[in-house]
Design an enzyme around this catalytic site. Structure first.
Site, PDB file in Angstrom:
ATOM      1  N   ASP A 150      11.877  -6.231  -8.293  1.00 42.63           N
ATOM      2  CA  ASP A 150      10.452  -6.431  -8.566  1.00 42.63           C
ATOM      3  C   ASP A 150      10.218  -6.415 -10.073  1.00 42.63           C
ATOM      4  OD1 ASP A 150       7.685  -6.443  -8.597  1.00 42.63           O
ATOM      5  OD2 ASP A 150       7.456  -4.430  -7.784  1.00 42.63           O
ATOM      6  N   MET A 189      -1.694   1.251  -7.699  1.00 38.84           N
ATOM      7  CA  MET A 189      -1.498   2.025  -8.942  1.00 38.84           C
ATOM      8  C   MET A 189      -2.632   3.025  -9.093  1.00 38.84           C
ATOM      9  SD  MET A 189      -0.396  -0.946 -11.603  1.00 38.84           S
ATOM     10  CE  MET A 189       0.684  -2.289 -11.120  1.00 38.84           C
ATOM     11  N   HIS A 194       3.726  -1.102  -2.347  1.00 39.04           N
ATOM     12  CA  HIS A 194       4.450  -0.549  -3.499  1.00 39.04           C
ATOM     13  C   HIS A 194       3.573   0.531  -4.111  1.00 39.04           C
ATOM     14  CE1 HIS A 194       6.531  -1.267  -7.640  1.00 39.04           C
ATOM     15  NE2 HIS A 194       6.738  -0.065  -7.154  1.00 39.04           N
ATOM     16  N   HIS A 232       3.662  -8.206  -0.882  1.00 35.48           N
ATOM     17  CA  HIS A 232       3.965  -7.008  -1.670  1.00 35.48           C
ATOM     18  C   HIS A 232       2.663  -6.575  -2.335  1.00 35.48           C
ATOM     19  CE1 HIS A 232       6.574  -4.503  -4.323  1.00 35.48           C
ATOM     20  NE2 HIS A 232       5.677  -4.802  -5.265  1.00 35.48           N
ATOM     21  N   ASP A 280       0.604  -3.972  -4.589  1.00 37.66           N
ATOM     22  CA  ASP A 280       0.844  -2.992  -5.647  1.00 37.66           C
ATOM     23  C   ASP A 280      -0.312  -2.009  -5.784  1.00 37.66           C
ATOM     24  OD1 ASP A 280       3.417  -3.842  -6.925  1.00 37.66           O
ATOM     25  OD2 ASP A 280       2.311  -5.735  -7.147  1.00 37.66           O
ATOM     26  N   MET A 292      13.421  -1.488  -9.696  1.00 34.16           N
ATOM     27  CA  MET A 292      12.437  -2.118 -10.598  1.00 34.16           C
ATOM     28  C   MET A 292      13.163  -2.836 -11.727  1.00 34.16           C
ATOM     29  SD  MET A 292       9.394  -1.733  -9.456  1.00 34.16           S
ATOM     30  CE  MET A 292       8.547  -2.457 -10.866  1.00 34.16           C
ATOM     31  N   SER A 326       3.789 -10.873  -5.018  1.00 33.36           N
ATOM     32  CA  SER A 326       2.919  -9.765  -5.433  1.00 33.36           C
ATOM     33  C   SER A 326       1.597 -10.382  -5.846  1.00 33.36           C
ATOM     34  CB  SER A 326       3.543  -9.037  -6.626  1.00 33.36           C
ATOM     35  OG  SER A 326       2.529  -8.401  -7.371  1.00 33.36           O
ATOM     36  N   MET A 386       2.782   2.940  -6.559  1.00 31.28           N
ATOM     37  CA  MET A 386       3.044   3.437  -7.918  1.00 31.28           C
ATOM     38  C   MET A 386       2.037   4.553  -8.194  1.00 31.28           C
ATOM     39  SD  MET A 386       3.784  -0.219  -9.697  1.00 31.28           S
ATOM     40  CE  MET A 386       2.949  -1.127  -8.418  1.00 31.28           C
TER      41      MET A 386
HETATM   42  C1  DX5 Z   1       4.664  -4.317 -11.587  1.00 27.61           C
HETATM   43  C2  DX5 Z   1       4.517  -4.627 -10.135  1.00 27.61           C
HETATM   44  C3  DX5 Z   1       5.021  -5.947  -9.733  1.00 27.61           C
HETATM   45  C4  DX5 Z   1       4.377  -7.098 -10.441  1.00 27.61           C
HETATM   46  C5  DX5 Z   1       5.376  -8.215 -10.474  1.00 27.61           C
HETATM   47  O1  DX5 Z   1       4.480  -2.973 -11.807  1.00 27.61           O
HETATM   48  O2  DX5 Z   1       5.188  -3.663  -9.352  1.00 27.61           O
HETATM   49  O3  DX5 Z   1       5.011  -6.120  -8.327  1.00 27.61           O
HETATM   50  O4  DX5 Z   1       3.204  -7.555  -9.871  1.00 27.61           O
HETATM   51  O5  DX5 Z   1       4.834  -9.253 -11.209  1.00 27.61           O
HETATM   52  P1  DX5 Z   1       5.732 -10.295 -12.002  1.00 27.61           P
HETATM   53  O6  DX5 Z   1       6.559 -11.032 -10.978  1.00 27.61           O
HETATM   54  O7  DX5 Z   1       4.746 -11.141 -12.692  1.00 27.61           O
HETATM   55  O8  DX5 Z   1       6.610  -9.516 -12.934  1.00 27.61           O
HETATM   56 ZN    ZN Z   2       5.450  -4.133  -7.242  1.00 30.13          ZN
END
Ligand code: DX5
Ligand code: ZN
Length: 231
Positions: free
Chosen positions: A178, A43, A73, A39, A41, A144, A14, A75
């Site tokens: 994740d 948001m 991903h 991956h 992310d 998660m 990520s 979110m």
């Molecule tokens: C959190 C994200 C993850 C995050 C994981 O909401 O979905 O993908 O970047 O990071 P680490 O491995 O540092 O927990």
């Molecule tokens: Zn993620």
């Protein structure tokens, strides 16, 4: 005799905690270190209390990173809204949260129609039973292991029964974990049956990302091999 593998290990960094001002080269650095997929992310400040980037950034990234698998991903609230934009931007898999939509079945169909693979995610507070009716229709389930929104949080080992319940029913499903995955927590996820491993800060923040990726891959592959011999 060992039988054919039902699922393989895939490690996806990520890039949330990487230097986003040089996103493409950070992604390339991860691929050069042995990442199987990226991956990404997304948001929206509604579904989670944080903001990252959307499809315009993904579109630019795709121009530089032409062949890697992009696991989005999402979110975001109202995940239906961005399906076509992400497909047009070059995303390969669209992972939405079941908590974010009133009609997961329709969301799955729309992702497929747009030509992407489908992932469906559950937050820590969501029971695995909620996702079970949809598993046959998706390519991947994301469990998660932190509250979504931020990198660098502590791995929630108490999510592992969800992974085990999924693996017990679905031998060949891609099960992604994740949040908080690193060489010190990977054994728990591997033993539970996860095979798609997202790791942010542990990989991106390491001086030797290849070593970290290899350690996690070896752990997951050992468990897969053992489970095949035992069957
Ligand atoms: C959190 C994200 C993850 C995050 C994981 O909401 O979905 O993908 O970047 O990071 P680490 O491995 O540092 O927990
Ligand atoms: Zn993620």
């Amino acid at each position: 005799m060992a039988c054919q593998s039902d699922y393989t290990c895939k490690i996806g960094p990520s890039i949330l905690n990487s230097d986003l001002s040089i996103l493409a080269s950070e992604c390339q650095r991860m691929l050069d270190s042995g990442a199987d997929f990226l991956h990404l992310d997304v948001m929206d400040g509604h579904f989670v209390p944080n903001l990252t980037f959307g499809h315009p950034v993904v579109k630019c990234l795709r121009k530089k990173i032409t062949s890697a698998f992009f696991d989005m991903h999402m979110m975001v609230a109202n995940p239906e809204r961005w399906i076509q934009n992400m497909a047009d931007a070059g995303a390969n898999q669209y992972t939405f949260h079941i908590e974010a939509t009133e009609d997961p079945g329709q969301c799955i169909r729309k992702v497929r129609e747009a030509g992407m693979k489908v992932g469906i995610g559950i937050k820590p507070g969501t029971s695995v039973d909620v996702v079970m009716p949809y598993v046959e229709d998706v390519d991947m389930v994301l469990v998660m292991t932190v509250e979504p929104g931020f990198g660098g949080q502590k791995f929630m080992e108490d999510m592992m029964p969800k992974v085990k319940a999924l693996r017990a029913k679905f031998r060949s499903l891609d099960i992604e974990v994740d949040g908080g995955l690193s060489p010190t927590t990977i054994d728990k996820a591997a033993e539970a049956g996860a095979n798609m491993i997202v790791s942010g800060s542990a990989v991106v923040g390491s001086d030797d990302p290849r070593l970290v990726i290899n350690k996690m891959r070896n752990c997951v592959q050992d468990v897969i091999q053992r489970s095949q011999v035992e069957r």
